[in-house]
Each structure stands twice: as C-alpha cells, then as structure tokens.
Motif scaffolding. Structure first.
Motif, PDB file in Angstrom:
ATOM      1  N   ALA A 195       3.418   5.212   1.787  1.00  0.00           N
ATOM      2  CA  ALA A 195       4.434   5.477   2.810  1.00  0.00           C
ATOM      3  C   ALA A 195       3.908   5.143   4.206  1.00  0.00           C
ATOM      4  CB  ALA A 195       4.870   6.939   2.744  1.00  0.00           C
ATOM      5  N   ALA A 196       2.594   5.242   4.370  1.00  0.00           N
ATOM      6  CA  ALA A 196       1.980   4.914   5.656  1.00  0.00           C
ATOM      7  C   ALA A 196       1.724   3.414   5.807  1.00  0.00           C
ATOM      8  CB  ALA A 196       0.666   5.679   5.805  1.00  0.00           C
ATOM      9  N   GLY A 197       2.105   2.648   4.753  1.00  0.00           N
ATOM     10  CA  GLY A 197       1.953   1.203   4.829  1.00  0.00           C
ATOM     11  C   GLY A 197       0.565   0.682   4.518  1.00  0.00           C
ATOM     12  N   ASN A 198      -0.195   1.440   3.746  1.00  0.00           N
ATOM     13  CA  ASN A 198      -1.555   1.033   3.416  1.00  0.00           C
ATOM     14  C   ASN A 198      -1.783   1.135   1.894  1.00  0.00           C
ATOM     15  OD1 ASN A 198      -4.284   0.417   3.455  1.00  0.00           O
ATOM     16  ND2 ASN A 198      -4.910   2.526   3.899  1.00  0.00           N
ATOM     17  N   PRO A 199      -1.714   0.049   1.176  1.00  0.00           N
ATOM     18  CA  PRO A 199      -1.461  -1.320   1.630  1.00  0.00           C
ATOM     19  C   PRO A 199       0.031  -1.620   1.672  1.00  0.00           C
ATOM     20  CG  PRO A 199      -1.925  -1.353  -0.696  1.00  0.00           C
ATOM     21  CD  PRO A 199      -2.057   0.091  -0.263  1.00  0.00           C
ATOM     22  N   PRO A 200       0.442  -2.669   2.383  1.00  0.00           N
ATOM     23  CA  PRO A 200       1.852  -3.051   2.354  1.00  0.00           C
ATOM     24  C   PRO A 200       2.220  -3.635   1.007  1.00  0.00           C
ATOM     25  CG  PRO A 200       0.557  -4.698   3.511  1.00  0.00           C
ATOM     26  CD  PRO A 200      -0.375  -3.551   3.237  1.00  0.00           C
ATOM     27  N   HIS A 201       3.494  -3.529   0.654  1.00  0.00           N
ATOM     28  CA  HIS A 201       3.940  -4.068  -0.622  1.00  0.00           C
ATOM     29  C   HIS A 201       4.050  -5.588  -0.527  1.00  0.00           C
ATOM     30  CE1 HIS A 201       6.353  -4.974  -4.114  1.00  0.00           C
ATOM     31  NE2 HIS A 201       6.282  -3.723  -4.515  1.00  0.00           N
TER      32      HIS A 201
ATOM     33  N   ARG B  27       4.119 -10.550 -13.465  1.00  0.00           N
ATOM     34  CA  ARG B  27       4.544 -11.947 -13.501  1.00  0.00           C
ATOM     35  C   ARG B  27       6.044 -12.096 -13.271  1.00  0.00           C
ATOM     36  NH1 ARG B  27       0.325 -11.912 -17.402  1.00  0.00           N
ATOM     37  NH2 ARG B  27       1.741 -11.340 -19.089  1.00  0.00           N
ATOM     38  N   LEU B  28       6.802 -11.051 -13.564  1.00  0.00           N
ATOM     39  CA  LEU B  28       8.221 -11.005 -13.195  1.00  0.00           C
ATOM     40  C   LEU B  28       8.331 -10.040 -12.024  1.00  0.00           C
ATOM     41  CD1 LEU B  28      10.380 -10.924 -16.480  1.00  0.00           C
ATOM     42  CD2 LEU B  28      10.371 -12.662 -14.693  1.00  0.00           C
ATOM     43  N   ARG B  29       8.652 -10.532 -10.842  1.00  0.00           N
ATOM     44  CA  ARG B  29       8.643  -9.732  -9.621  1.00  0.00           C
ATOM     45  C   ARG B  29      10.048  -9.270  -9.242  1.00  0.00           C
ATOM     46  NH1 ARG B  29       4.129 -10.264  -6.184  1.00  0.00           N
ATOM     47  NH2 ARG B  29       2.305 -10.732  -7.438  1.00  0.00           N
ATOM     48  N   PRO B  30      10.150  -8.175  -8.514  1.00  0.00           N
ATOM     49  CA  PRO B  30      11.448  -7.744  -7.981  1.00  0.00           C
ATOM     50  C   PRO B  30      12.074  -8.834  -7.113  1.00  0.00           C
ATOM     51  CG  PRO B  30       9.822  -5.993  -7.763  1.00  0.00           C
ATOM     52  CD  PRO B  30       9.073  -7.215  -8.202  1.00  0.00           C
ATOM     53  N   HIS B  31      13.393  -8.863  -7.123  1.00  0.00           N
ATOM     54  CA  HIS B  31      14.197  -9.767  -6.300  1.00  0.00           C
ATOM     55  C   HIS B  31      14.259 -11.199  -6.834  1.00  0.00           C
ATOM     56  CE1 HIS B  31      14.333  -6.492  -3.490  1.00  0.00           C
ATOM     57  NE2 HIS B  31      13.050  -6.579  -3.209  1.00  0.00           N
TER      58      HIS B  31
ATOM     59  N   VAL C 196       5.720  -0.154 -13.155  1.00  0.00           N
ATOM     60  CA  VAL C 196       6.430  -1.310 -12.597  1.00  0.00           C
ATOM     61  C   VAL C 196       6.380  -1.252 -11.074  1.00  0.00           C
ATOM     62  CG1 VAL C 196       8.721  -2.359 -12.295  1.00  0.00           C
ATOM     63  CG2 VAL C 196       7.938  -1.692 -14.576  1.00  0.00           C
ATOM     64  N   PHE C 197       6.574  -0.072 -10.526  1.00  0.00           N
ATOM     65  CA  PHE C 197       6.489   0.093  -9.070  1.00  0.00           C
ATOM     66  C   PHE C 197       5.071  -0.155  -8.568  1.00  0.00           C
ATOM     67  CE2 PHE C 197       5.074   2.979  -5.706  1.00  0.00           C
ATOM     68  CZ  PHE C 197       5.866   2.537  -4.642  1.00  0.00           C
ATOM     69  N   ALA C 198       4.082   0.366  -9.292  1.00  0.00           N
ATOM     70  CA  ALA C 198       2.706   0.382  -8.788  1.00  0.00           C
ATOM     71  C   ALA C 198       1.991  -0.953  -8.875  1.00  0.00           C
ATOM     72  CB  ALA C 198       1.899   1.437  -9.558  1.00  0.00           C
ATOM     73  N   VAL C 199       2.307  -1.741  -9.895  1.00  0.00           N
ATOM     74  CA  VAL C 199       1.538  -2.964 -10.152  1.00  0.00           C
ATOM     75  C   VAL C 199       1.417  -3.888  -8.944  1.00  0.00           C
ATOM     76  CG1 VAL C 199       1.645  -5.157 -11.417  1.00  0.00           C
ATOM     77  CG2 VAL C 199       1.685  -3.005 -12.660  1.00  0.00           C
TER      78      VAL C 199
ATOM     79  N   PHE D 244      11.742  -0.618  -7.031  1.00  0.00           N
ATOM     80  CA  PHE D 244      11.616   0.807  -6.752  1.00  0.00           C
ATOM     81  C   PHE D 244      10.992   1.022  -5.375  1.00  0.00           C
ATOM     82  CE2 PHE D 244      11.420   0.588 -11.432  1.00  0.00           C
ATOM     83  CZ  PHE D 244      12.441   1.466 -11.742  1.00  0.00           C
ATOM     84  N   THR D 245      11.330   2.120  -4.734  1.00  0.00           N
ATOM     85  CA  THR D 245      10.774   2.464  -3.432  1.00  0.00           C
ATOM     86  C   THR D 245       9.699   3.534  -3.578  1.00  0.00           C
ATOM     87  OG1 THR D 245      12.358   4.256  -3.035  1.00  0.00           O
ATOM     88  CG2 THR D 245      13.033   2.016  -2.405  1.00  0.00           C
ATOM     89  N   VAL D 246       8.990   3.788  -2.486  1.00  0.00           N
ATOM     90  CA  VAL D 246       8.003   4.868  -2.497  1.00  0.00           C
ATOM     91  C   VAL D 246       8.692   6.199  -2.781  1.00  0.00           C
ATOM     92  CG1 VAL D 246       6.305   6.140  -1.118  1.00  0.00           C
ATOM     93  CG2 VAL D 246       6.444   3.651  -0.930  1.00  0.00           C
ATOM     94  N   ALA D 247       9.886   6.390  -2.245  1.00  0.00           N
ATOM     95  CA  ALA D 247      10.640   7.632  -2.508  1.00  0.00           C
ATOM     96  C   ALA D 247      10.974   7.746  -3.983  1.00  0.00           C
ATOM     97  CB  ALA D 247      11.913   7.657  -1.665  1.00  0.00           C
ATOM     98  N   ASP D 248      11.331   6.624  -4.613  1.00  0.00           N
ATOM     99  CA  ASP D 248      11.583   6.629  -6.056  1.00  0.00           C
ATOM    100  C   ASP D 248      10.328   7.053  -6.810  1.00  0.00           C
ATOM    101  OD1 ASP D 248      14.235   5.695  -5.874  1.00  0.00           O
ATOM    102  OD2 ASP D 248      13.581   3.596  -5.871  1.00  0.00           O
ATOM    103  N   TYR D 249       9.201   6.468  -6.426  1.00  0.00           N
ATOM    104  CA  TYR D 249       7.944   6.770  -7.100  1.00  0.00           C
ATOM    105  C   TYR D 249       7.585   8.248  -6.948  1.00  0.00           C
ATOM    106  CZ  TYR D 249       2.978   6.883  -8.167  1.00  0.00           C
ATOM    107  OH  TYR D 249       1.757   7.214  -8.695  1.00  0.00           O
ATOM    108  N   ARG D 250       7.769   8.785  -5.749  1.00  0.00           N
ATOM    109  CA  ARG D 250       7.465  10.195  -5.518  1.00  0.00           C
ATOM    110  C   ARG D 250       8.338  11.076  -6.418  1.00  0.00           C
ATOM    111  NH1 ARG D 250       4.994  12.464  -1.240  1.00  0.00           N
ATOM    112  NH2 ARG D 250       5.255  10.575   0.014  1.00  0.00           N
TER     113      ARG D 250
END
Length: 231
Positions: A221-227, A22-26, A167-170, A71-77
């Motif tokens: 990272a392959a864009g499936n699904p997009p954020h 409910r509280l989104r990035p940006h 937080v990244f995954a939701v 967070f980015t995919v690189a952060d998550y990894r």
C-alpha cells in the motif's frame, strides 16, 4: 480423453500460466487464441475459461474476450482477513477438540505424512526464494491439511482464496529483490504444533501467518515495491 477431463486440464494449465505470471492482468485473449495455443477445439476451452471466471481468476467481456482479474491491495487484505477467520475456526476445532495428539495422528496418519512432506518442500522453497516450487507446494500443503478438517466446502473456499492471493502476489514478488523476506515459511512449525496438539503453538503460528500477510499488504500500500505495469 473425455471432454470434461480436457476441460479440467486446460483450466489447470491456464491457472498455472496465471500463477507463473505468464498471463498478466489487463492482457486480453480469446477462446480461439487459447484453443489454437493448445491445439484443441473451442468448446472445452470456453468451458475452462468460464470455470476460471467462476473462481474469480478471470474477467470476461462478451465482445473482447477474457483477461486475468487485476486484484488490488485492498482485495488482498480482505483475502488475508477472511482466510484468518476461517482457519481460526477450523484449527480451533481440530486442536481444541477431545482427541489427543496420538488419536489425531492415528486417524489422519496418511494425510499428515503427506502434509509433512509438503511442508518441508514449501518451507525450503520459501527460504530459497523459489516461487515456482513454493506456489505448488504451498497450495498442496494447505489443501491436504484441510482434509483433517473433514469439510470439503471449507477446504475448497480456502483453496480458492489462496489461488487468488497468489495471483495477486506473483507480479510483485517476481520483481522484488527482497523476495525471500516476504515469503512465509512456517509450514513445518504448523505441522509440528498440530502433531503435538499444542493449541497455543498452533495459535502462535497462525497469528504469525496472519501478521505476515497484513504486513506485506501495508508495504504494498505504501508503494514498495510498485506493481509491475500499474501506475
């Protein structure tokens, strides 16, 4: 209610808002807005927001307020890799130590009983694709399991990583039609392996947990699904 208690309650409530998506990035918000939302003074809100910033969940701008960290995919990894390294050391010591399974259960009987209940609920929620239930039980499961390690610094560090990972995954998971496929549900298997003091089985479950996180990162990272909300 003491100010410190109110500060913690506000921090917990805001963390739940972030985890629920409910509280989104940006999206920026101010101390005044949060204080008005909860009907409290600015001081405990400001302290709670700084606490969440220190935990890496929020970013602050002196002139514009606060926003959820994106967070980015690189952060998550990196979170998955760091978590795997620490967990490996923790459970190597627990299961590979001199204590037998019966001694382990006797020493941590109450903790393991609670962990087992958390594991059952977390695994059930994962299989049903119920994120709201899963996140709470998953965080409690790993935190209570950390009691066995007996090192609060490690437990707190891992808890912080898991909150950040959720937080990244939701945002991804809530928009994924195949969400059940990407929710790890090996909690009960891990409890069974620890209870049996089966080091090989523990290693296998943790390896599966690690691979699951990295495989999901590869998919993102392959864009499936997009954020949602991201280009």
């Amino acid at each position: 209610m003491t100010r410190s208690t109110l500060r913690q309650q506000i921090a917990d409530a805001l963390r739940d808002e972030v985890l629920a998506g409910r509280l989104r990035p940006h999206v920026e918000f101010t101390v005044k807005q949060i204080a008005e939302q909860y009907g409290v003074s600015a001081t405990p809100v400001r302290e709670a927001l700084f606490d969440l910033s220190a935990q890496g969940l929020l970013e602050s701008d002196q002139h514009r307020g606060f926003r959820v960290r994106a967070f980015t995919v690189a952060d998550y990894r990196s979170m998955v890799e760091a978590r795997a390294l620490v967990i490996d050391g923790v459970f190597r010591g627990i299961v590979g130590g001199p204590a037998s399974a019966s001694e382990l259960l006797a020493t941590h009987h109450a903790a393991m009983a609670s962990v087992r209940r958390r594991a059952e609920e977390a695994a059930r929620a994962a299989r049903c694709g119920d994120l709201d239930i899963l996140i709470g039980y998953d965080l409690r499961f790993w935190r209570e399991l950390g009691v066995i390690a007996g090192n609060t610094y490690i437990t707190d560090f891992l808890h912080r990583l898991r909150v950040q990972a959720w937080v990244f995954a939701v945002p991804y998971l809530r928009g994924d039609a195949d969400v059940q496929e990407w929710l790890w549900n090996g909690h009960q298997k891990l409890v069974e392996a620890i209870t049996a003091a089966d080091r090989t089985a523990v290693r296998a479950v943790l390896d599966d947990y690690y691979r699951h996180g990295l495989n999901w990162a590869d998919r993102l990272a392959a864009g499936n699904p997009p954020h949602p909300g991201h280009d």
